[in-house]
Design a protein around this motif. Sequence first.
Motif, mmCIF file in Angstrom:
data_model
loop_
_atom_site.group_PDB
_atom_site.id
_atom_site.type_symbol
_atom_site.label_atom_id
_atom_site.label_comp_id
_atom_site.label_asym_id
_atom_site.label_seq_id
_atom_site.Cartn_x
_atom_site.Cartn_y
_atom_site.Cartn_z
ATOM 1 N N ILE A 187 -72.265 -32.018 8.314
ATOM 2 C CA ILE A 187 -73.071 -31.890 9.524
ATOM 3 C C ILE A 187 -72.606 -30.652 10.279
ATOM 4 O O ILE A 187 -71.404 -30.483 10.530
ATOM 5 N N PHE A 188 -73.560 -29.790 10.621
ATOM 6 C CA PHE A 188 -73.280 -28.595 11.402
ATOM 7 C C PHE A 188 -74.071 -28.684 12.707
ATOM 8 O O PHE A 188 -75.260 -29.011 12.696
ATOM 9 N N SER A 189 -73.420 -28.389 13.809
ATOM 10 C CA SER A 189 -74.107 -28.360 15.092
ATOM 11 C C SER A 189 -73.753 -27.059 15.809
ATOM 12 O O SER A 189 -72.577 -26.668 15.846
ATOM 13 N N VAL A 190 -74.762 -26.370 16.339
ATOM 14 C CA VAL A 190 -74.539 -25.136 17.088
ATOM 15 C C VAL A 190 -75.209 -25.268 18.445
ATOM 16 O O VAL A 190 -76.192 -26.005 18.603
ATOM 17 N N GLY A 191 -74.677 -24.572 19.434
ATOM 18 C CA GLY A 191 -75.246 -24.658 20.774
ATOM 19 C C GLY A 191 -74.998 -23.405 21.575
ATOM 20 O O GLY A 191 -74.040 -22.664 21.330
ATOM 21 N N ALA A 192 -75.866 -23.151 22.516
ATOM 22 C CA ALA A 192 -75.713 -22.044 23.456
ATOM 23 C C ALA A 192 -76.213 -22.498 24.813
ATOM 24 O O ALA A 192 -77.166 -23.286 24.915
ATOM 25 N N ARG A 193 -75.565 -22.005 25.858
ATOM 26 C CA ARG A 193 -75.912 -22.437 27.216
ATOM 27 C C ARG A 193 -75.545 -21.340 28.202
ATOM 28 O O ARG A 193 -74.489 -20.714 28.079
ATOM 29 N N TYR A 194 -76.445 -21.100 29.172
ATOM 30 C CA TYR A 194 -76.142 -20.126 30.222
ATOM 31 C C TYR A 194 -76.303 -20.780 31.584
ATOM 32 O O TYR A 194 -77.382 -21.273 31.932
ATOM 33 N N ASP A 195 -75.222 -20.812 32.375
ATOM 34 C CA ASP A 195 -75.214 -21.351 33.731
ATOM 35 C C ASP A 195 -75.325 -20.205 34.728
ATOM 36 O O ASP A 195 -74.622 -19.192 34.609
ATOM 37 N N PHE A 196 -76.175 -20.387 35.736
ATOM 38 C CA PHE A 196 -76.351 -19.372 36.771
ATOM 39 C C PHE A 196 -76.783 -20.066 38.053
ATOM 40 O O PHE A 196 -77.129 -21.253 38.050
ATOM 41 N N THR A 197 -76.772 -19.336 39.172
ATOM 42 C CA THR A 197 -77.146 -19.883 40.464
ATOM 43 C C THR A 197 -78.348 -19.135 41.011
ATOM 44 O O THR A 197 -78.371 -17.903 41.019
ATOM 45 N N VAL A 198 -79.362 -19.892 41.432
ATOM 46 C CA VAL A 198 -80.524 -19.323 42.099
ATOM 47 C C VAL A 198 -80.291 -19.442 43.603
ATOM 48 O O VAL A 198 -80.126 -20.552 44.125
ATOM 49 N N ALA A 199 -80.249 -18.318 44.285
ATOM 50 C CA ALA A 199 -79.890 -18.291 45.707
ATOM 51 C C ALA A 199 -81.121 -18.467 46.597
ATOM 52 O O ALA A 199 -82.229 -18.037 46.260
ATOM 53 N N GLY A 200 -80.900 -19.137 47.731
ATOM 54 C CA GLY A 200 -81.887 -19.179 48.803
ATOM 55 C C GLY A 200 -83.145 -19.960 48.532
ATOM 56 O O GLY A 200 -84.208 -19.624 49.079
#
Length: 306
Positions: free
Chosen positions: A223-236
């Motif tokens: 079993i192979f599992s891959v992942g990608a994730r980008y965290d950011f903040t939306v202001a105002g």
Amino acid sequence: MQRTFLLSSTLLIALAAPADAADFETERQLGLIVSGVVDQWAGVQIIDDGFNEDTVFTNGGEGRLSLPLGDNLSIQSDVKYEYNSNALEDPLDNDVFGPRYSFQGATHFSWRDPSSFLFGVLGGAGVSDFGNIRYDVRFVGGEAQVYLDNVTLYAQGGYVGYNFRSATGPVFAPITDDGLFARGVIRWFPTVDSRLQIEGTYMNLDLDGGVFGALGAGEEAEIFSVGARYDFTVAGLPVIGDTPFYLGYRGTFRDNCVAGSDVDDHTFMIGTSYSFSGDMLTVDRQGATLDTPNFDHGCVGESPDI
């Protein structure tokens, strides 16, 4: 080709997301802190058994809490769940079985120098339900992190085992699939409140029958599992103000899971994640920095319809 396109698209979206230039503190107060993370997401999952595809709505969440036990020792607990829209349907109404819902928890003991590295041990358990079959999962292993300026390198490895039972009780005979897992994670912090994470997990299981009794018994599955994730903040944003978001992708590829069948799934998600007691980088280095693979997506996370 499909796998490469899906993963590449997610990474391009992540890298294109807005991020201010990092202004890291050169003299951070490096001590362990009481901290936590609460994470919630929703999205779609595409399940492919090689004959057709089934698309379902899915959502999940995670909570982590880290408590110092002195200057360098700490204990952390974490729980996560996942649920998809077919959870209440008869399994025969779907092209592909499950997963329907899953829950798992873990405990981590670690020794850490927040300026350079961490090493520790972990253990946990969970339960999943997909159609008329349920299974319990247990896992134990070791883990380590290395801190390089605004990059965190994270490695885990150990044992994982699955015990199967029907929805109404134990199966007629013990059925256990077990083996080893290894996971690697890279986290890059463009700013103290943004993060790009890329990871991969590998499992090799000895099959003792799996979901369908004797089918596949005595064989091995990968079993192979891959992942990608980008965290950011939306202001105002109106009313709610500055709000953290993330975009993510997870793909799981199962080789020889059920009687030689390969089963893949692709999950696309959008979520929000709140860190308590500090910015994202501070919590990563001094607090709730540890997590676990999603063991619900082992060999029987999804199985071909019969």
